[in-house]
Design an enzyme around this catalytic site. Sequence first.
Site, PDB file in Angstrom:
ATOM      1  N   ILE A 124      -7.096  -9.871 -11.770  1.00 49.18           N
ATOM      2  CA  ILE A 124      -7.558  -9.427 -13.082  1.00 49.18           C
ATOM      3  C   ILE A 124      -9.025  -9.057 -12.932  1.00 49.18           C
ATOM      4  O   ILE A 124      -9.814  -9.833 -12.381  1.00 49.18           O
ATOM      5  CB  ILE A 124      -7.371 -10.551 -14.117  1.00 49.18           C
ATOM      6  CG1 ILE A 124      -5.872 -10.797 -14.317  1.00 49.18           C
ATOM      7  CG2 ILE A 124      -8.063 -10.213 -15.434  1.00 49.18           C
ATOM      8  CD1 ILE A 124      -5.541 -12.014 -15.152  1.00 49.18           C
ATOM      9  N   HIS A 182       1.644   0.267 -13.250  1.00 52.50           N
ATOM     10  CA  HIS A 182       2.423  -0.919 -13.583  1.00 52.50           C
ATOM     11  C   HIS A 182       3.910  -0.559 -13.558  1.00 52.50           C
ATOM     12  O   HIS A 182       4.302   0.481 -14.111  1.00 52.50           O
ATOM     13  CB  HIS A 182       2.016  -1.424 -14.985  1.00 52.50           C
ATOM     14  CG  HIS A 182       2.734  -2.664 -15.360  1.00 52.50           C
ATOM     15  ND1 HIS A 182       2.416  -3.892 -14.824  1.00 52.50           N
ATOM     16  CD2 HIS A 182       3.795  -2.883 -16.171  1.00 52.50           C
ATOM     17  CE1 HIS A 182       3.237  -4.806 -15.304  1.00 52.50           C
ATOM     18  NE2 HIS A 182       4.080  -4.221 -16.126  1.00 52.50           N
ATOM     19  N   GLY A 190       0.786  -1.236   0.000  1.00 54.37           N
ATOM     20  CA  GLY A 190       0.000   0.000   0.000  1.00 54.37           C
ATOM     21  C   GLY A 190       0.814   1.280   0.000  1.00 54.37           C
ATOM     22  O   GLY A 190       0.331   2.333   0.427  1.00 54.37           O
ATOM     23  N   SER A 191       2.040   1.222  -0.524  1.00 55.96           N
ATOM     24  CA  SER A 191       2.840   2.458  -0.534  1.00 55.96           C
ATOM     25  C   SER A 191       2.231   3.486  -1.498  1.00 55.96           C
ATOM     26  O   SER A 191       2.317   4.698  -1.255  1.00 55.96           O
ATOM     27  CB  SER A 191       4.304   2.187  -0.887  1.00 55.96           C
ATOM     28  OG  SER A 191       4.433   1.759  -2.210  1.00 55.96           O
ATOM     29  N   MET A 214      -3.722  -7.283  -7.044  1.00 51.90           N
ATOM     30  CA  MET A 214      -3.220  -8.414  -7.816  1.00 51.90           C
ATOM     31  C   MET A 214      -4.347  -9.337  -8.284  1.00 51.90           C
ATOM     32  O   MET A 214      -4.312 -10.552  -8.067  1.00 51.90           O
ATOM     33  CB  MET A 214      -2.191  -9.205  -6.983  1.00 51.90           C
ATOM     34  CG  MET A 214      -1.054  -8.342  -6.458  1.00 51.90           C
ATOM     35  SD  MET A 214      -0.224  -7.424  -7.769  1.00 51.90           S
ATOM     36  CE  MET A 214       0.838  -8.700  -8.398  1.00 51.90           C
TER      37      MET A 214
HETATM   38  C1  GRF Z   1       3.493  -1.371  -7.556  1.00 51.59           C
HETATM   39  O1  GRF Z   1       4.792  -1.631  -7.976  1.00 51.59           O
HETATM   40  C2  GRF Z   1       2.564  -1.396  -8.738  1.00 51.59           C
HETATM   41  O2  GRF Z   1       3.168  -0.975  -9.909  1.00 51.59           O
HETATM   42  C3  GRF Z   1       2.199  -2.839  -8.848  1.00 51.59           C
HETATM   43  O3  GRF Z   1       2.096  -3.281  -7.514  1.00 51.59           O
HETATM   44  C4  GRF Z   1       2.959  -2.498  -6.690  1.00 51.59           C
HETATM   45  C5  GRF Z   1       2.154  -1.996  -5.522  1.00 51.59           C
HETATM   46  O4  GRF Z   1       2.940  -1.445  -4.513  1.00 51.59           O
HETATM   47  N1  GRF Z   1       0.995  -2.980  -9.617  1.00 51.59           N
HETATM   48  P1  GRF Z   1       2.247  -0.847  -3.214  1.00 51.59           P
HETATM   49  O5  GRF Z   1       1.347  -1.935  -2.634  1.00 51.59           O
HETATM   50  O6  GRF Z   1       1.499   0.372  -3.596  1.00 51.59           O
HETATM   51  O7  GRF Z   1       3.380  -0.546  -2.265  1.00 51.59           O
END
Ligand code: GRF
Length: 215
Positions: free
Chosen positions: A91, A108, A12-13, A89
């Site tokens: 679809i 992405h 969730g960063s 994660m």
């Molecule tokens: C990110 O690298 C994004 O591109 C990918 O999943 C990651 C999520 O990171 N789809 P976070 O959970 O927001 O830290």
Amino acid sequence: MIRLGVLCSGHGSNLQAILDAIADRRLDAEVALVLANKDAYALARADARGVATKLLRHGAYATREDYDRALVGALREARVDLVVLAGFMRIVTDVLLSAFPDRVVNLHPALLPSFPGTDGLGQALCYGATITGCTVHLVDAGVDTGPILAQTAVAIREDETHESLAARVHAEEHALLVRVLSWFAAGKVAIERRAGARPIVRVPGERRSFLAAEG
Ligand code: GRF
């Protein structure tokens, strides 16, 4: 003010970057709901800011469509305008996309259309690419194939590891995602559709390509 529904599966960063930008008044938006498909640290980040959360475990639904119907119900109940897949994660299906036409955004960790799918960072390293980056795009029926909203290029160093690259790409993602959301908040995003061609994004007066500083 635009109401965001942020869908997460992990750390969730990117959600944190959105919440921080709203708190700092760099983004005129409200996170109406944070949804996760499993126990995700993102939910704790939302709780810490008093943002509504919902855990909808995908395993409890027979089909992807059933799951997406539950997502749509929760997002509609929270009166969400724009859906942000921030490390979600799963679809998604037409059930979600048709409920929020041109209003589902994904990020992405690669310069699409290169390295779609899982582990975009690892794919770029395995390929020996010298430049990668991150992309924020609208979601369509494919995997990471929707119209590109904005991209930031990141140079890959000779001694790069997955970890070192992830740190730099993630930092760029945070900035890029907030920037794109500010365009939606300002009503600047237009989608150009022409017969036989892919839909193209237009954001009048805004630059959509960026290069990360090399340091
Ligand atoms: C990110 O690298 C994004 O591109 C990918 O999943 C990651 C999520 O990171 N789809 P976070 O959970 O927001 O830290």
